[in-house]
Design a protein around this motif. Structure first.
Motif, PDB file in Angstrom:
ATOM      1  N   ALA A  43       0.720  -1.076  -0.005  1.00 44.15           N
ATOM      2  CA  ALA A  43       0.085  -0.077  -0.003  1.00 44.15           C
ATOM      3  C   ALA A  43       0.848   1.169   0.042  1.00 44.15           C
ATOM      4  N   PHE A  44       0.475   2.081  -0.572  1.00 43.69           N
ATOM      5  CA  PHE A  44       1.482   3.402  -0.936  1.00 43.69           C
ATOM      6  C   PHE A  44       0.545   4.680  -0.606  1.00 43.69           C
ATOM      7  N   LEU A  45       0.945   5.470   0.259  1.00 48.92           N
ATOM      8  CA  LEU A  45       0.441   6.661   0.701  1.00 48.92           C
ATOM      9  C   LEU A  45       1.356   7.687   0.136  1.00 48.92           C
ATOM     10  N   PRO A  46       1.126   8.485  -1.046  1.00 51.06           N
ATOM     11  CA  PRO A  46       2.076   9.527  -1.522  1.00 51.06           C
ATOM     12  C   PRO A  46       1.732  10.778  -0.696  1.00 51.06           C
ATOM     13  N   GLY A  47       3.046  11.618  -0.887  1.00 53.32           N
ATOM     14  CA  GLY A  47       3.029  12.833  -0.095  1.00 53.32           C
ATOM     15  C   GLY A  47       2.044  14.048  -0.551  1.00 53.32           C
ATOM     16  N   ASP A  48       1.352  13.810  -1.930  1.00 54.55           N
ATOM     17  CA  ASP A  48       0.548  14.829  -2.557  1.00 54.55           C
ATOM     18  C   ASP A  48      -0.910  14.344  -2.167  1.00 54.55           C
ATOM     19  N   ARG A  49      -1.585  14.583  -0.961  1.00 51.54           N
ATOM     20  CA  ARG A  49      -2.709  14.076  -0.288  1.00 51.54           C
ATOM     21  C   ARG A  49      -3.902  14.542  -1.289  1.00 51.54           C
ATOM     22  N   GLN A  50      -3.936  15.655  -1.850  1.00 51.92           N
ATOM     23  CA  GLN A  50      -5.125  15.812  -2.779  1.00 51.92           C
ATOM     24  C   GLN A  50      -4.956  15.331  -4.238  1.00 51.92           C
ATOM     25  N   ASP A  61     -10.484  -1.376  -2.425  1.00 48.54           N
ATOM     26  CA  ASP A  61     -11.021  -2.541  -2.492  1.00 48.54           C
ATOM     27  C   ASP A  61     -12.748  -2.736  -2.531  1.00 48.54           C
ATOM     28  N   LEU A  62     -13.125  -1.758  -3.679  1.00 44.69           N
ATOM     29  CA  LEU A  62     -14.317  -1.611  -3.867  1.00 44.69           C
ATOM     30  C   LEU A  62     -15.182  -3.025  -4.322  1.00 44.69           C
ATOM     31  N   ALA A  63     -14.462  -3.865  -4.799  1.00 43.27           N
ATOM     32  CA  ALA A  63     -15.008  -5.114  -5.344  1.00 43.27           C
ATOM     33  C   ALA A  63     -15.661  -5.962  -4.203  1.00 43.27           C
ATOM     34  N   ARG A  64     -15.257  -5.961  -2.787  1.00 43.90           N
ATOM     35  CA  ARG A  64     -15.976  -6.558  -1.650  1.00 43.90           C
ATOM     36  C   ARG A  64     -17.391  -6.112  -1.479  1.00 43.90           C
ATOM     37  N   PHE A  65     -17.743  -4.967  -2.086  1.00 40.39           N
ATOM     38  CA  PHE A  65     -19.069  -4.287  -1.755  1.00 40.39           C
ATOM     39  C   PHE A  65     -19.860  -4.623  -3.071  1.00 40.39           C
ATOM     40  N   MET A 106     -21.671  -0.417   1.953  1.00 45.35           N
ATOM     41  CA  MET A 106     -20.305   0.642   1.793  1.00 45.35           C
ATOM     42  C   MET A 106     -20.449   1.623   2.822  1.00 45.35           C
ATOM     43  N   ARG A 107     -21.514   2.400   3.298  1.00 44.22           N
ATOM     44  CA  ARG A 107     -21.864   3.519   4.072  1.00 44.22           C
ATOM     45  C   ARG A 107     -21.494   2.760   5.384  1.00 44.22           C
ATOM     46  N   GLU A 108     -22.094   1.777   5.753  1.00 41.35           N
ATOM     47  CA  GLU A 108     -21.903   1.347   7.225  1.00 41.35           C
ATOM     48  C   GLU A 108     -20.342   0.943   7.433  1.00 41.35           C
ATOM     49  N   HIS A 109     -19.608   0.472   6.448  1.00 44.50           N
ATOM     50  CA  HIS A 109     -18.272   0.022   6.598  1.00 44.50           C
ATOM     51  C   HIS A 109     -17.312   1.317   6.620  1.00 44.50           C
ATOM     52  N   ALA A 110     -17.625   2.376   5.907  1.00 41.16           N
ATOM     53  CA  ALA A 110     -16.996   3.550   5.802  1.00 41.16           C
ATOM     54  C   ALA A 110     -17.182   4.341   7.113  1.00 41.16           C
ATOM     55  N   GLY A 111     -18.425   4.313   7.554  1.00 38.19           N
ATOM     56  CA  GLY A 111     -18.739   5.214   8.975  1.00 38.19           C
ATOM     57  C   GLY A 111     -17.885   4.592   9.938  1.00 38.19           C
ATOM     58  N   LEU A 147      -4.976   0.938   5.680  1.00 34.72           N
ATOM     59  CA  LEU A 147      -4.993   0.028   7.042  1.00 34.72           C
ATOM     60  C   LEU A 147      -6.169  -1.249   6.553  1.00 34.72           C
ATOM     61  N   ASP A 148      -7.112  -0.451   5.987  1.00 35.54           N
ATOM     62  CA  ASP A 148      -8.331  -1.396   6.073  1.00 35.54           C
ATOM     63  C   ASP A 148      -8.186  -2.849   5.147  1.00 35.54           C
ATOM     64  N   ILE A 149      -7.150  -2.649   4.266  1.00 37.08           N
ATOM     65  CA  ILE A 149      -7.022  -3.892   3.369  1.00 37.08           C
ATOM     66  C   ILE A 149      -5.720  -4.731   3.974  1.00 37.08           C
ATOM     67  N   ALA A 150      -5.268  -4.106   5.310  1.00 37.25           N
ATOM     68  CA  ALA A 150      -4.198  -4.908   5.918  1.00 37.25           C
ATOM     69  C   ALA A 150      -3.109  -5.454   5.040  1.00 37.25           C
TER      70      ALA A 150
END
Length: 183
Positions: free
Chosen positions: A87-94, A112-116, A127-132, A166-169
């Motif tokens: 997993a990669f979190l680049p510095g350019d947040r937006q 991981d949209l496919a799991r929904f 999706m809304r429950e999980h994101a909440g 982190l959600d995709i471990a």
């Protein structure tokens, strides 16, 4: 003096011969639980390492070994990197890390949209429950899944973007400037 040295821990990841523009023959061995920071002079190539590992910027050559698996980094793509547990979190947040014009909900679930998907359709309620749950667990303020990512403070936007990975471990989390813009 008479004791044998403890056997060295088996590396979790080994990067060998990574090369790209401004970067030649980078090697690094990582063990489980290690946190490693890279730094150097601007233009020295250190700032490209994470991009090459994730396939966001093509590498010229190199390999990443994770246990028995080996990835050739010259052909690495972000999709292959995610499948391999990176997993990669680049510095350019937006721009590169998230989609500032999209709602927080979408930014949470992109990796991981496919799991929904149920019966060929997105299950919006799940999706809304999980994101909440992610928003609550990671203390995102305000908890408004319909708010655009760009409307959040820098720290709360960073929480959303870190939580999505982190959600995709992931087996290996690559963070570029993780505290940039965070108070």
């Amino acid at each position: 003096a008479g004791r044998d040295a403890a056997p060295a821990a088996v590396p979790a990841f080994e990067i060998r011969g990574l090369a790209g523009p401004q970067l030649q023959d980078f090697d690094l061995t990582l063990h489980r639980g290690e946190i490693v920071g890279l730094t150097g002079l601007l233009g020295s190539g250190y700032e490209r390492v994470l991009h090459h590992l994730f396939g966001a910027v093509p590498a010229l050559r190199g390999s990443l070994r994770a246990g028995r698996e080996s990835l050739e980094l010259a052909g690495q793509t972000p999709a292959a990197a995610v499948r391999a547990g990176l997993a990669f979190l680049p510095g350019d947040r937006q721009g590169a890390s998230g989609a500032g014009g999209l709602p927080v909900l979408d930014n949470f679930l992109v990796p991981d949209l496919a799991r929904f998907v149920r019966g060929g359709r997105l299950d919006w309620r799940r999706m809304r429950e999980h994101a909440g749950g992610l928003a609550t667990r990671h203390r995102v303020r305000p908890v408004d899944l319909d708010m655009k990512l760009s409307s959040l403070s820098g720290g709360n936007a960073q929480k959303v973007l870190l939580a999505k990975w982190l959600d995709i471990a992931p087996r290996l989390l690559l963070l570029e400037e993780p505290t940039q813009g965070v108070d």
